[in-house]
Scaffold this motif. Structure first.
Motif, PDB file in Angstrom:
ATOM      1  N   SER A 146      78.128  15.197  39.918  1.00  0.00           N
ATOM      2  CA  SER A 146      78.960  15.920  40.962  1.00  0.00           C
ATOM      3  C   SER A 146      78.390  17.412  41.308  1.00  0.00           C
ATOM      4  CB  SER A 146      80.337  16.017  40.620  1.00  0.00           C
ATOM      5  OG  SER A 146      80.524  16.968  39.704  1.00  0.00           O
ATOM      6  N   LEU A 147      77.471  17.915  40.506  1.00  0.00           N
ATOM      7  CA  LEU A 147      77.007  19.243  40.661  1.00  0.00           C
ATOM      8  C   LEU A 147      75.861  19.203  41.711  1.00  0.00           C
ATOM      9  CD1 LEU A 147      76.292  20.450  36.809  1.00  0.00           C
ATOM     10  CD2 LEU A 147      78.192  20.930  38.499  1.00  0.00           C
ATOM     11  N   GLY A 148      75.363  18.101  42.388  1.00  0.00           N
ATOM     12  CA  GLY A 148      74.692  18.152  43.282  1.00  0.00           C
ATOM     13  C   GLY A 148      73.407  17.043  43.193  1.00  0.00           C
ATOM     14  N   GLY A 149      72.629  16.921  44.560  1.00  0.00           N
ATOM     15  CA  GLY A 149      71.700  15.919  44.738  1.00  0.00           C
ATOM     16  C   GLY A 149      72.486  14.609  45.410  1.00  0.00           C
ATOM     17  N   VAL A 317      75.978  25.763  42.319  1.00  0.00           N
ATOM     18  CA  VAL A 317      75.461  24.719  41.447  1.00  0.00           C
ATOM     19  C   VAL A 317      74.547  23.544  42.186  1.00  0.00           C
ATOM     20  CG1 VAL A 317      77.304  24.971  39.778  1.00  0.00           C
ATOM     21  CG2 VAL A 317      77.806  23.366  41.345  1.00  0.00           C
ATOM     22  N   ASN A 318      74.658  23.504  43.524  1.00  0.00           N
ATOM     23  CA  ASN A 318      73.931  22.546  44.364  1.00  0.00           C
ATOM     24  C   ASN A 318      72.489  22.561  43.970  1.00  0.00           C
ATOM     25  OD1 ASN A 318      72.842  21.153  46.762  1.00  0.00           O
ATOM     26  ND2 ASN A 318      74.833  20.975  47.231  1.00  0.00           N
ATOM     27  N   LEU A 319      71.931  21.598  43.953  1.00  0.00           N
ATOM     28  CA  LEU A 319      70.432  21.405  43.614  1.00  0.00           C
ATOM     29  C   LEU A 319      69.755  21.711  44.792  1.00  0.00           C
ATOM     30  CD1 LEU A 319      70.203  18.299  41.124  1.00  0.00           C
ATOM     31  CD2 LEU A 319      70.094  20.746  40.302  1.00  0.00           C
ATOM     32  N   HIS A 320      69.986  21.622  46.051  1.00  0.00           N
ATOM     33  CA  HIS A 320      69.399  22.146  47.169  1.00  0.00           C
ATOM     34  C   HIS A 320      69.436  23.407  47.579  1.00  0.00           C
ATOM     35  CE1 HIS A 320      68.678  17.647  48.192  1.00  0.00           C
ATOM     36  NE2 HIS A 320      69.868  17.824  47.866  1.00  0.00           N
ATOM     37  N   GLY A 321      70.091  24.336  46.616  1.00  0.00           N
ATOM     38  CA  GLY A 321      70.113  25.629  46.742  1.00  0.00           C
ATOM     39  C   GLY A 321      69.324  26.337  45.734  1.00  0.00           C
ATOM     40  N   LEU A 322      69.608  27.717  45.349  1.00  0.00           N
ATOM     41  CA  LEU A 322      69.139  28.320  44.441  1.00  0.00           C
ATOM     42  C   LEU A 322      69.101  27.665  42.701  1.00  0.00           C
ATOM     43  CD1 LEU A 322      67.796  31.167  43.202  1.00  0.00           C
ATOM     44  CD2 LEU A 322      70.216  32.070  42.941  1.00  0.00           C
ATOM     45  N   GLN A 323      70.189  26.933  42.907  1.00  0.00           N
ATOM     46  CA  GLN A 323      70.323  26.171  41.511  1.00  0.00           C
ATOM     47  C   GLN A 323      69.083  25.196  41.516  1.00  0.00           C
ATOM     48  OE1 GLN A 323      72.007  26.748  39.227  1.00  0.00           O
ATOM     49  NE2 GLN A 323      72.346  24.872  37.904  1.00  0.00           N
ATOM     50  N   GLY A 324      68.539  24.545  42.539  1.00  0.00           N
ATOM     51  CA  GLY A 324      67.641  23.536  42.376  1.00  0.00           C
ATOM     52  C   GLY A 324      66.309  24.389  42.092  1.00  0.00           C
ATOM     53  N   TYR A 325      65.927  25.722  42.524  1.00  0.00           N
ATOM     54  CA  TYR A 325      64.815  26.251  42.112  1.00  0.00           C
ATOM     55  C   TYR A 325      64.885  26.512  40.462  1.00  0.00           C
ATOM     56  CZ  TYR A 325      63.896  27.402  46.977  1.00  0.00           C
ATOM     57  OH  TYR A 325      63.867  27.295  48.318  1.00  0.00           O
ATOM     58  N   LYS A 326      66.063  26.875  40.139  1.00  0.00           N
ATOM     59  CA  LYS A 326      66.180  27.037  38.525  1.00  0.00           C
ATOM     60  C   LYS A 326      65.772  25.860  37.780  1.00  0.00           C
ATOM     61  CE  LYS A 326      69.738  30.788  39.095  1.00  0.00           C
ATOM     62  NZ  LYS A 326      71.147  31.074  38.731  1.00  0.00           N
ATOM     63  N   VAL A 327      66.512  24.684  38.120  1.00  0.00           N
ATOM     64  CA  VAL A 327      66.203  23.422  37.433  1.00  0.00           C
ATOM     65  C   VAL A 327      64.790  23.097  37.616  1.00  0.00           C
ATOM     66  CG1 VAL A 327      66.867  21.179  37.276  1.00  0.00           C
ATOM     67  CG2 VAL A 327      68.584  22.736  37.513  1.00  0.00           C
ATOM     68  N   PHE A 328      64.251  23.017  38.897  1.00  0.00           N
ATOM     69  CA  PHE A 328      63.069  22.199  38.942  1.00  0.00           C
ATOM     70  C   PHE A 328      61.706  23.016  38.381  1.00  0.00           C
ATOM     71  CE2 PHE A 328      65.620  19.835  42.225  1.00  0.00           C
ATOM     72  CZ  PHE A 328      65.639  18.648  41.587  1.00  0.00           C
ATOM     73  N   ILE A 329      62.002  24.253  38.628  1.00  0.00           N
ATOM     74  CA  ILE A 329      60.931  25.195  37.998  1.00  0.00           C
ATOM     75  C   ILE A 329      60.760  25.174  36.425  1.00  0.00           C
ATOM     76  CG2 ILE A 329      59.973  27.624  37.865  1.00  0.00           C
ATOM     77  CD1 ILE A 329      60.936  28.079  40.780  1.00  0.00           C
ATOM     78  N   ALA A 330      62.164  25.260  35.910  1.00  0.00           N
ATOM     79  CA  ALA A 330      62.345  25.185  34.384  1.00  0.00           C
ATOM     80  C   ALA A 330      61.520  23.678  33.928  1.00  0.00           C
ATOM     81  CB  ALA A 330      63.580  25.371  34.197  1.00  0.00           C
ATOM     82  N   ILE A 564      59.369  14.235  46.052  1.00  0.00           N
ATOM     83  CA  ILE A 564      59.356  15.480  46.289  1.00  0.00           C
ATOM     84  C   ILE A 564      60.038  15.871  47.664  1.00  0.00           C
ATOM     85  CG2 ILE A 564      57.151  15.800  45.288  1.00  0.00           C
ATOM     86  CD1 ILE A 564      55.760  15.937  47.608  1.00  0.00           C
ATOM     87  N   SER A 565      60.485  15.068  48.468  1.00  0.00           N
ATOM     88  CA  SER A 565      61.042  15.475  49.590  1.00  0.00           C
ATOM     89  C   SER A 565      62.476  15.994  49.216  1.00  0.00           C
ATOM     90  CB  SER A 565      61.248  14.116  50.608  1.00  0.00           C
ATOM     91  OG  SER A 565      61.916  13.014  49.850  1.00  0.00           O
ATOM     92  N   SER A 566      62.906  15.784  48.101  1.00  0.00           N
ATOM     93  CA  SER A 566      64.360  16.264  47.940  1.00  0.00           C
ATOM     94  C   SER A 566      64.196  17.671  47.395  1.00  0.00           C
ATOM     95  CB  SER A 566      64.989  15.441  46.680  1.00  0.00           C
ATOM     96  OG  SER A 566      64.087  15.505  45.576  1.00  0.00           O
ATOM     97  N   LEU A 567      63.154  18.285  47.284  1.00  0.00           N
ATOM     98  CA  LEU A 567      63.048  19.655  46.926  1.00  0.00           C
ATOM     99  C   LEU A 567      63.464  20.670  47.710  1.00  0.00           C
ATOM    100  CD1 LEU A 567      59.958  19.387  44.690  1.00  0.00           C
ATOM    101  CD2 LEU A 567      62.379  19.268  43.759  1.00  0.00           C
ATOM    102  N   PRO A 568      64.202  21.866  47.640  1.00  0.00           N
ATOM    103  CA  PRO A 568      64.237  22.785  48.711  1.00  0.00           C
ATOM    104  C   PRO A 568      62.829  23.413  49.143  1.00  0.00           C
ATOM    105  CG  PRO A 568      65.534  23.456  46.668  1.00  0.00           C
ATOM    106  CD  PRO A 568      64.789  21.989  46.361  1.00  0.00           C
ATOM    107  N   LYS A 569      62.906  24.174  50.131  1.00  0.00           N
ATOM    108  CA  LYS A 569      61.850  24.864  50.872  1.00  0.00           C
ATOM    109  C   LYS A 569      60.872  25.756  49.877  1.00  0.00           C
ATOM    110  CE  LYS A 569      60.484  27.641  54.731  1.00  0.00           C
ATOM    111  NZ  LYS A 569      60.868  28.472  55.879  1.00  0.00           N
TER     112      LYS A 569
END
Length: 694
Positions: A146-149, A317-330, A564-569
């Protein structure tokens, strides 16, 4: 838990031996087995005793609570081998001393029995790592989904329950033990691999059972007990001030409220102060460097791009926002680090095997055990080889066990996870023995277990194979469990064979105690996790138990199925950059280690794996761990010998006491008993606003 036998995503090969390895290695050939020459070695059936199993069960429960709490907070788990060996010695020694005084002692306490307890406890608590209750299993849950994706459709979500988790663990956790047994003589005798954690644990146990070592062990137990009482009492004291969210010492704005907003503060966690005392200095510094870089530079910079790089309306906590950068970069940095070590281990394993097989004048013992008298160059090696070859586990039994358990798993697992088909699991089990060998061999050389990296590789392979519409997220996460269980338990067992070899413990007692410990873990780990799952909200990045790896592992599966299309800009560019950074930082460190020997600059290069952990969580636990390092450093400066003897005991007590307070705290939460006070901090402006409103 081992050692750090495991790369607990944020931890890889971190071991602080409880003994001076250089000293022991220089005197081992002369002194160790000579000191035990008059002590009879019990048969393997008497090494596994009822009292040893009962002690192992109690300690396994304690250690499962500790590991579960650490998994659900930051995922950084130190070596608990020292505590397992020390507490096992303390419990049985107290019992046998009491019986001896009463004239009722029938069987003396031996180092072999101590080794069995340590093996059983570490095997049980090791399941808390490979079970994935705080990573891939939690990543399947509706809470994390439920956190995103976009993968939170019913086919990509599975409701957690104790029943199927215990069943799944029983089906997949024992296969790894059989995968590596046929290679035990080659690994231990022919190639004489070091297995640093297994060796350090063996020296610790050997020292406990000599007269001088027994005296030191008693002092260590007292220090551990005092540290435990302090830690438990301080944790219970803190509880009284946590009446509302954001209250208590754990939210103390040590460096000011602005730094607190960026997750920089000391949260008074005895657990992570103790963890910091056990982990090497560079691990803790790497965590702090990663926290400073991400939370003071990178995330504020990306946050200023809100509305351009990502929608400003998304939840935090949405993975298409700032949270996505945190998670995917880590994740990218962890995978870059992991890829380097996998390739490095493969190359090192191949070169080492070629060198050893081409060496004609090898002085090591032949695995068949021939010409022992001429090839065992000293008394210790002769005695150890004699007992290591005494109680054999037939290869036919090992191979048959692997095949039978694999067939059972291939049949049963698709009933638990219908997204996985029988041929997916068959492919995993065909790949697993090769990866298990590479991991066990590499662990013998460097003490680094890469089980979680092989698990992440399985996630990407099988999630993309199954696809999003067919439940690729669940398939990838479940296949991670299949792969990690084999690769992790294989290296653990070989570590224990090395410990048994150095303590004259029978290979059969090591194998069966590992089996019993694994069975304990398959039951205890889901039960302990369920206790936390029902008492607290797990997976909330801002909660008490953020369980970071649940979201991270699910995000890896989403990348596998969505692409990779699911990642933010611009996230993809950053992901590639940090993936390459994780790889090349390790490469540079390895080159400096080989070719730059004067200044030894490589010692000051941070670990990418460790740097990546605070990207998601913040720097508060890194500060705790650095405080632990500072305490250890000052102690070593004032009295190095006392620090060497007692620091592991102090650290273990801090971890045990603080972690075990979570049990009564969770019970109080389940009973709806709330703390009576709230300690919270505000700026003067905020306080004035509150006063006006009231």
């Amino acid at each position: 838990m081992g050692s750090s036998r495991h790369q607990h995503d944020g931890q890889e090969g971190w071991e602080t031996p409880a003994v001076d390895d250089d000293h022991h290695q220089s005197t081992d050939k002369v002194m160790v087995e000579a000191a035990f020459k008059s002590t009879p070695v019990p048969p393997w059936t008497q090494q596994i005793t009822l009292r040893a199993m009962l002690t192992s069960l109690v300690l396994s429960l304690v250690f499962n609570f500790i590991v579960c709490k650490l998994n659900l907070t930051t995922g950084v788990i130190p070596s608990l081998n020292v505590a397992a060996g020390l507490l096992g010695f303390a419990v049985i020694k107290a019992w046998t001393t009491t019986l001896s005084k009463a004239g009722l002692l029938k069987q003396p306490f031996t180092r072999q029995e101590n080794t069995v307890i340590q093996t059983c406890v570490v095997a049980s608590s090791g399941i808390a790592f490979s079970s994935g209750t705080a990573s891939y299993l939690l990543g399947m849950s509706p809470d994390v989904a439920s956190l995103g994706g976009t993968g939170n459709m019913p086919v990509n979500v599975k409701k957690l329950s104790v029943g199927w988790m215990i069943g799944f663990l029983f089906v997949v956790s024992f296969i790894g033990l059989f995968s590596i047994v046929p290679l035990r003589k080659i690994m231990i005798l022919k190639y004489n691999l070091t297995y640093p954690s297994g060796t350090a644990t063996a020296y610790l146990i050997n020292s406990f059972h000599t007269p001088k070592g027994a005296k030191l062990a008693k002092k260590q137990v007292m220090v551990l007990f005092k540290s435990f009482v302090f830690s438990f009492s301080f944790a219970s004291f803190q509880w009284f001030y946590t009446g509302l969210d954001g209250c208590g010492f754990s939210n103390f704005p040590t460096f000011g409220l602005q730094a607190y907003k960026q997750k920089f503060y000391f949260d008074f966690s005895s657990t992570y102060v103790g963890v910091g005392m056990i982990c090497p200095y560079m691990v803790n510094v790497s965590l702090l460097v990663g926290a400073i870089f991400s939370w003071t530079l990178m995330w504020p910079m990306i946050e200023r791009k809100k509305g351009d790089w990502y929608s400003a309306d998304l939840s935090p906590v949405n993975l298409h926002g700032l949270q996505g950068y945190k998670v995917f970069i880590a994740i990218a940095m962890m995978l870059g680090d992991g890829l380097f070590h996998v390739l490095y281990m493969l190359i090192k394993t191949i070169l080492s095997l070629i060198a050893k097989n081409s060496r004609k004048d090898s002085s090591v013992v032949d695995p068949a055990g021939s010409d022992l008298d001429s090839e065992a160059s000293d008394y210790d090696q002769f005695r150890r080889t004699e007992f290591f070859l005494k109680d054999q586990i037939p290869n036919k039994v090992a191979i048959s066990g692997y095949v039978i358990l694999s067939v059972i798993s291939i049949i049963v697992v698709p009933f638990i996870f219908h997204q996985l088909k029988w041929y997916h699991i068959l492919v995993a089990y065909l790949m697993a023995p090769v990866l298990a060998f590479c991991n066990a061999y590499g662990c013998g050389l460097t003490d680094w277990s890469l089980a979680s990296n092989y698990g992440k590789l399985a996630i990407i392979i099988f999630s993309s194979w199954v696809g999003l519409e067919n439940g690729g997220v669940i398939a990838g996460l479940a296949s991670c469990g299949v792969m990690m269980s084999i690769v992790s338990t294989a290296s653990d067992l070989m570590q224990d064979f090395k410990t048994g070899y150095l303590t004259l413990s029978s290979p059969r007692s090591m194998f069966f105690s590992q089996v019993i410990g694994t069975a304990m873990g398959c039951i205890l780990t889901p039960l302990v996790f369920w206790f936390f799952y029902k008492a607290y909200t797990l997976g909330d990045p801002n909660g008490t138990y953020p369980a970071p790896y649940g979201s991270l592992y699910r995000a890896i599966a989403l990348v596998g199925v969505e692409g990779i299309s699911s990642l933010p800009k611009n996230c993809l560019s950053l992901v590639i950059a940090f993936f390459l950074a994780g790889f090349f930082i390790n490469l540079i460190q390895e080159l400096l280690m080989r070719y730059e020997t004067k200044l030894r600059i490589y010692r000051f290069i941070p670990s990418p794996m460790c740097m990546a952990i605070p990207f998601y969580l913040g720097g508060y636990f890194a500060i705790d761990m650095c405080v632990g390092s500072l305490i250890l450093f000052m102690w070593q400066r004032s009295n190095k010998q006392r620090a060497t003897d007692f620091a592991p005991a102090v650290a273990s007590g801090l971890i045990c006491g603080d972690s075990l307070w979570s049990v009564p705290a969770a019970i109080l939460a389940l009973l709806n008993v709330n703390p009576p006070l709230c300690m919270k901090f505000f700026t003067v402006a905020q306080l004035n606003e509150l006063l006006k409103e009231s």
